[in-house]
Design an enzyme around this catalytic site. Structure first.
Site, PDB file in Angstrom:
ATOM      1  N   ARG A   1       0.961 -10.673   6.303  1.00 27.39           N
ATOM      2  CA  ARG A   1       2.413 -10.773   6.493  1.00 27.39           C
ATOM      3  C   ARG A   1       2.885 -10.055   7.756  1.00 27.39           C
ATOM      4  O   ARG A   1       4.038 -10.189   8.146  1.00 27.39           O
ATOM      5  CB  ARG A   1       3.130 -10.227   5.250  1.00 27.39           C
ATOM      6  CG  ARG A   1       2.804 -11.075   4.015  1.00 27.39           C
ATOM      7  CD  ARG A   1       3.469 -10.534   2.779  1.00 27.39           C
ATOM      8  NE  ARG A   1       4.929 -10.624   2.867  1.00 27.39           N
ATOM      9  CZ  ARG A   1       5.749 -10.158   1.941  1.00 27.39           C
ATOM     10  NH1 ARG A   1       5.278  -9.572   0.872  1.00 27.39           N
ATOM     11  NH2 ARG A   1       7.055 -10.268   2.091  1.00 27.39           N
TER      12      ARG A   1
ATOM     13  N   HIS B   1      -6.465 -13.629   9.443  1.00 26.53           N
ATOM     14  CA  HIS B   1      -5.532 -12.504   9.521  1.00 26.53           C
ATOM     15  C   HIS B   1      -6.185 -11.189   9.938  1.00 26.53           C
ATOM     16  O   HIS B   1      -5.577 -10.134   9.801  1.00 26.53           O
ATOM     17  CB  HIS B   1      -4.798 -12.354   8.190  1.00 26.53           C
ATOM     18  CG  HIS B   1      -4.006 -13.564   7.819  1.00 26.53           C
ATOM     19  ND1 HIS B   1      -2.965 -14.043   8.598  1.00 26.53           N
ATOM     20  CD2 HIS B   1      -4.110 -14.434   6.787  1.00 26.53           C
ATOM     21  CE1 HIS B   1      -2.464 -15.134   8.039  1.00 26.53           C
ATOM     22  NE2 HIS B   1      -3.145 -15.396   6.948  1.00 26.53           N
TER      23      HIS B   1
ATOM     24  N   PRO C   1       0.839  -1.214   0.000  1.00 23.66           N
ATOM     25  CA  PRO C   1       0.000   0.000   0.000  1.00 23.66           C
ATOM     26  C   PRO C   1       0.867   1.255   0.000  1.00 23.66           C
ATOM     27  O   PRO C   1       1.746   1.412   0.841  1.00 23.66           O
ATOM     28  CB  PRO C   1      -0.793  -0.114   1.304  1.00 23.66           C
ATOM     29  CG  PRO C   1      -0.750  -1.565   1.663  1.00 23.66           C
ATOM     30  CD  PRO C   1       0.569  -2.062   1.158  1.00 23.66           C
ATOM     31  N   GLU C   2       0.649   2.105  -0.962  1.00 18.89           N
ATOM     32  CA  GLU C   2       1.376   3.363  -1.069  1.00 18.89           C
ATOM     33  C   GLU C   2       0.467   4.496  -0.587  1.00 18.89           C
ATOM     34  O   GLU C   2      -0.680   4.265  -0.218  1.00 18.89           O
ATOM     35  CB  GLU C   2       1.779   3.589  -2.541  1.00 18.89           C
ATOM     36  CG  GLU C   2       2.777   2.570  -3.058  1.00 18.89           C
ATOM     37  CD  GLU C   2       4.212   2.942  -2.714  1.00 18.89           C
ATOM     38  OE1 GLU C   2       4.419   3.991  -2.078  1.00 18.89           O
ATOM     39  OE2 GLU C   2       5.117   2.186  -3.082  1.00 18.89           O
TER      40      GLU C   2
ATOM     41  N   ARG D   1      23.478  18.646  -4.076  1.00 21.93           N
ATOM     42  CA  ARG D   1      23.439  17.187  -3.909  1.00 21.93           C
ATOM     43  C   ARG D   1      23.777  16.492  -5.227  1.00 21.93           C
ATOM     44  O   ARG D   1      23.190  16.803  -6.266  1.00 21.93           O
ATOM     45  CB  ARG D   1      22.046  16.741  -3.427  1.00 21.93           C
ATOM     46  CG  ARG D   1      21.600  17.361  -2.105  1.00 21.93           C
ATOM     47  CD  ARG D   1      22.361  16.811  -0.908  1.00 21.93           C
ATOM     48  NE  ARG D   1      22.224  15.385  -0.718  1.00 21.93           N
ATOM     49  CZ  ARG D   1      21.282  14.806   0.031  1.00 21.93           C
ATOM     50  NH1 ARG D   1      20.381  15.541   0.652  1.00 21.93           N
ATOM     51  NH2 ARG D   1      21.235  13.489   0.164  1.00 21.93           N
TER      52      ARG D   1
END
Ligand SMILES: [Zn+2]
Length: 270
Positions: free
Chosen positions: A109, A90, A2-3, A152
């Site tokens: 998980r 779960h 999931p983002e 950078r």
């Protein structure tokens, strides 16, 4: 995994069932996810009213009238199941509201986490203390990136994934935003010009906003709170499209950068 858009979609979905509601019952079906559930979690939430939901980076926030916030992270496989027909193996944390809604945090998980944080101290809470601005907020500006990138030599893609520069951006969305902005992923961050940064900021916001609008994207079996699968994957321009045609007619390429796949188009991105 999931983002940010999936977390935002999840939070919006949960808000429909939780906002303004009293939590009637909390059940823990095991002692831990990635780490133990916080001590006193059940007592802290039972009887509390949810005042609002929110998101910071990839964390969901459930604010309560006890000046405490439950902070959840979905890890690799976490999702909330709304009104499940039955509690499954779960479903590790189950919340029942006063109105009778059942919400189950399912995480096969168990890379996810749940924490209890004083609402007033959220900004300085460990994982939040060093986070950069929210990509969809007003603080992500070309000027912010110009300052963060100044001098950078690291690749621009790597710095966009640095949570202290921008909070919550993941690999897919950085690949897509750099393509949309026409910037090579391996370009030295300090050499990205201001005009390019002025394309990059809206590109980041657009890619995320479109994905949220589409209901969150999916790689495997990520489901929205409603149980529907997301479908933004179909509109990715470069991510996961190695060897396929870019919109410009050239071929999408892939290389490994910092241990992750980068997808890009050499013709569109300079
Ligand atoms: Zn192209």
């Amino acid at each position: 995994m999931p983002e940010l858009p999936e977390v935002e979609t999840t939070v919006r979905g949960l808000a429909r069932y939780l906002e303004g509601e009293r939590i009637a019952r909390v059940t823990l079906n095991r002692a831990d996810l990635r780490r133990p559930f916080p001590e006193g979690l059940v007592q802290a939430l039972t009887g509390a009213r949810v005042t609002a939901l929110g998101r910071r980076a990839k964390y969901g926030l459930v604010h309560t009238d006890r000046e405490t916030t439950m902070v959840f992270h979905l890890g690799m496989s976490g999702r909330w199941r709304i009104e499940p027909h039955a509690i499954e193996k779960h479903d590790h944390l189950v919340i029942e509201t006063g109105a009778g809604h059942v919400l189950a945090l399912n995480d096969a998980r168990r890379f996810g986490s749940v924490d209890l944080v004083d609402t007033a101290a959220l900004e300085t809470w460990g994982p939040f203390a060093t986070l950069g601005p929210e990509p969809l907020g007003d603080d992500l500006t070309p000027a912010h990136l110009r300052t963060a990138f100044a001098g950078r030599i690291a690749p621009v893609k790597q710095l966009l994934l640095d949570q202290s520069i921008v909070a919550g951006l993941g690999n897919i969305y950085v690949c897509e935003a750099l393509h949309r902005a026409g910037i090579r992923p391996d370009k030295e961050a300090g050499r990205v010009t201001l005009p390019a940064l002025k394309r990059l900021v809206p590109a980041v916001k657009e890619v995320l906003a479109e994905s949220i609008a589409a209901g969150g994207s999916t790689i495997r079996d990520y489901a929205q709170p409603s149980g529907e699968l997301g479908y933004f994957a179909a509109s990715w321009q470069v991510y996961g499209r190695e060897g396929q045609a870019c919109g410009c007619g050239d071929t999408v390429q892939r290389f490994v950068q910092g241990g992750r796949s980068t997808f890009w188009c050499a013709k569109c991105q300079k």
